[in-house]
Design an enzyme around this catalytic site. Structure first.
Site, PDB file in Angstrom:
ATOM      1  N   GLU A   1       0.840  -1.285   0.138  1.00 48.18           N
ATOM      2  CA  GLU A   1       0.152   0.075   0.124  1.00 48.18           C
ATOM      3  C   GLU A   1       0.734   1.118  -0.060  1.00 48.18           C
ATOM      4  O   GLU A   1       0.472   2.173  -0.690  1.00 48.18           O
ATOM      5  CB  GLU A   1      -0.921  -0.076   1.193  1.00 48.18           C
ATOM      6  CG  GLU A   1      -1.927   1.109   1.115  1.00 48.18           C
ATOM      7  CD  GLU A   1      -1.524   2.462   1.565  1.00 48.18           C
ATOM      8  OE1 GLU A   1      -2.018   3.450   1.184  1.00 48.18           O
ATOM      9  OE2 GLU A   1      -0.463   2.499   2.397  1.00 48.18           O
ATOM     10  N   GLU A   2       2.007   1.293   0.759  1.00 43.78           N
ATOM     11  CA  GLU A   2       2.879   2.584   0.886  1.00 43.78           C
ATOM     12  C   GLU A   2       3.414   2.769  -0.284  1.00 43.78           C
ATOM     13  O   GLU A   2       3.998   4.085  -0.415  1.00 43.78           O
ATOM     14  CB  GLU A   2       3.917   2.248   1.872  1.00 43.78           C
ATOM     15  CG  GLU A   2       3.128   2.017   3.369  1.00 43.78           C
ATOM     16  CD  GLU A   2       2.290   3.156   3.998  1.00 43.78           C
ATOM     17  OE1 GLU A   2       2.503   4.267   3.298  1.00 43.78           O
ATOM     18  OE2 GLU A   2       1.961   3.214   5.028  1.00 43.78           O
TER      19      GLU A   2
HETATM   20 ZN    ZN Z   1      -1.631   3.069   5.747  1.00 46.55          ZN
END
Ligand code: ZN
Ligand code: NAG
Ligand code: NAG
Ligand code: NAG
Length: 397
Positions: free
Chosen positions: A158-159
């Site tokens: 996600e990052e």
């Molecule tokens: Zn996050």
């Protein structure tokens, strides 16, 4: 969804009747055993380093934890030794999906729990292992009452752009194209997020021509060109980017600038990494504005035999509106990106999690034990209210 209209109407009339008295779920404090399990799960997740690209260990640990809790766990390989986890009970296709991410930003910070202050910290303690742990404890307690009609999804990456959620979206073995309700976990200070800004990232690449700094007219300074280009973007940033009441101003961050090799050499190359957070409009609008702001500088450097290129980092996305129609929660909007727009399909979507985004990527990432505990209760309430299954839950108790 299996809930009949009559039951929905019944739930609505009950909700009206119960306005003054807290709902059943509100009333329940987190039992001691759930709290102990929550802290254990959170600690194990935080202790297992999982900086994006290195989610293998945490994925393996979490899948065996979930299997021990009688979830069926499927893994989806995203890249070498990086797996998304999908966990569910007796049904593979469910009304509700509860999701968060298991990667963190660098660097790793060890776990601690200060029992005097009740503060729990470490990398990922907030973003987003606090959400993940609270979601699991919440879902575990609701499974029976909701007839196993909910599943959990934990994604990698996600990052750094969401390769995990993108992979899930296009997974050929995905259980179903559409969920009814999807609840995402990210730090939101225990509030419901009504939307977040969009994003567009790009890199400027300037090509010049090296020369001795005593004879700069023999070269083309890539650093000069970059400086002019950034000045144009500053002008654009000050006046020309779209804004909205809901999200405020579009912002533009010159995150990383590099150029040249030494003070006495005319720089041959230069570059800048830039992230735009969109408060309105589309990435395509902003691409057009950037291209036109830089057109003069580009024409000039090309005439001198150099070049100015713009490398767009993916498509980007416009501001993301998120459902926040649950009256009993406070709401806010945020400026960070999430996986919310990356999950394909038609579904109502909610974003909630414990802890503050303001500490999330810092060296003092931490939250309070009671925020974690509250998040378990809040996730339960959110799942029930968002899926409108609360009346059924109460009937079965
Ligand atoms: Zn996050
Ligand atoms: C899992 O299922 C087994 C067998 O039905 C049961 O004995 C055990 O208590 C369950 N564990 C949990 C955590 O629900
Ligand atoms: C816990 O926090 C308090 C207050 O900041 C501090 O004085 C104490 O040393 C901490 N305890 C531990 C074990 O770190
Ligand atoms: C948005 O930008 C305008 C013009 O630059 C500025 O006056 C205003 O304070 C900004 N608003 C916020 C919320 O930052």
């Amino acid at each position: 969804m299996f809930v009949s209209l009559a039951l929905v109407a019944l739930a609505a009339s009950r909700a009206a009747a119960c306005k003054q008295t807290p709902t059943l779920v509100d009333d329940v404090l987190l039992p001691e055993a759930d709290s102990a399990e929550l802290l254990y799960l959170h600690r194990k997740l935080v202790e297992t380093e999982s900086i994006t690209g290195n989610e293998g260990d945490v994925g393996q640990w979490l899948s065996s934890y979930l299997r021990d809790k009688n979830f069926t766990v499927e893994t989806q390989q995203v890249s070498e030794n990086r797996y998304n986890l999908l966990a569910y009970g007796s049904k593979r296709s469910t009304t509700v999906l509860v999701s968060s991410h298991i990667d963190t930003v660098p660097p790793y910070w060890p776990y601690y729990h200060n029992k005097t202050t009740g503060v729990i910290g470490g990398r990922g303690s907030v973003d987003a292992k606090g959400s993940a742990a609270a979601q699991i404890i919440a879902v575990q307690a609701l499974r029976e009452h909701l007839r196993d009609d909910l599943s959990l999804l934990f994604v990698v990456g996600e990052e750094t752009g969401g390769d995990g959620m993108r992979a899930f979206s296009s997974w050929s073995e995905r259980p179903q194209p559409n969920y009814e309700v999807v609840i995402f976990g990210e730090p939101t200070e225990g509030k419901l997020v009504c939307g977040h800004k969009g994003i567009l990232s790009f890199t400027l690449h300037i090509k010049g021509k090296a020369a001795h700094s005593g004879y700069p007219w023999l070269g083309v300074s890539a650093n000069d060109v970059l400086t002019e280009a950034l000045a144009k973007l500053l002008e654009l940033r000050a006046n020309g980017l779209p804004w909205s009441e809901k999200y405020g101003n579009t912002t533009m961050n010159f995150g990383k600038i590099a150029g040249g090799v030494a003070g006495n050499v005319v720089a041959e190359t230069a570059s800048a990494n830039i992230a735009v957070r969109l408060a309105a409009g589309t990435p395509s609008d902003v691409r057009g504005l950037v291209i036109s702001a830089l057109s003069d500088v580009k024409a000039r450097v090309e005439k001198q035999g150099g070049g100015l290129g713009i490398e767009w980092a993916g498509e980007g996305y416009p501001p993301v509106n998120i459902d926040c129609d649950i009256k009993s929660f406070d709401t806010l909007t945020v400026n960070y990106g999430t996986d919310v727009p990356l999950l394909a399909g038609e579904h109502r979507r909610y974003l909630y999690g414990p802890g503050s985004i303001l500490v999330a990527h810092s060296d003092h990432e931490a939250l309070k034990k009671k925020e974690l505990e509250q998040a378990v209760l809040d996730y339960r309430r959110l799942i029930l209210e968002a899926s409108r299954m609360d009346h059924q839950y109460q009937q079965e108790l």
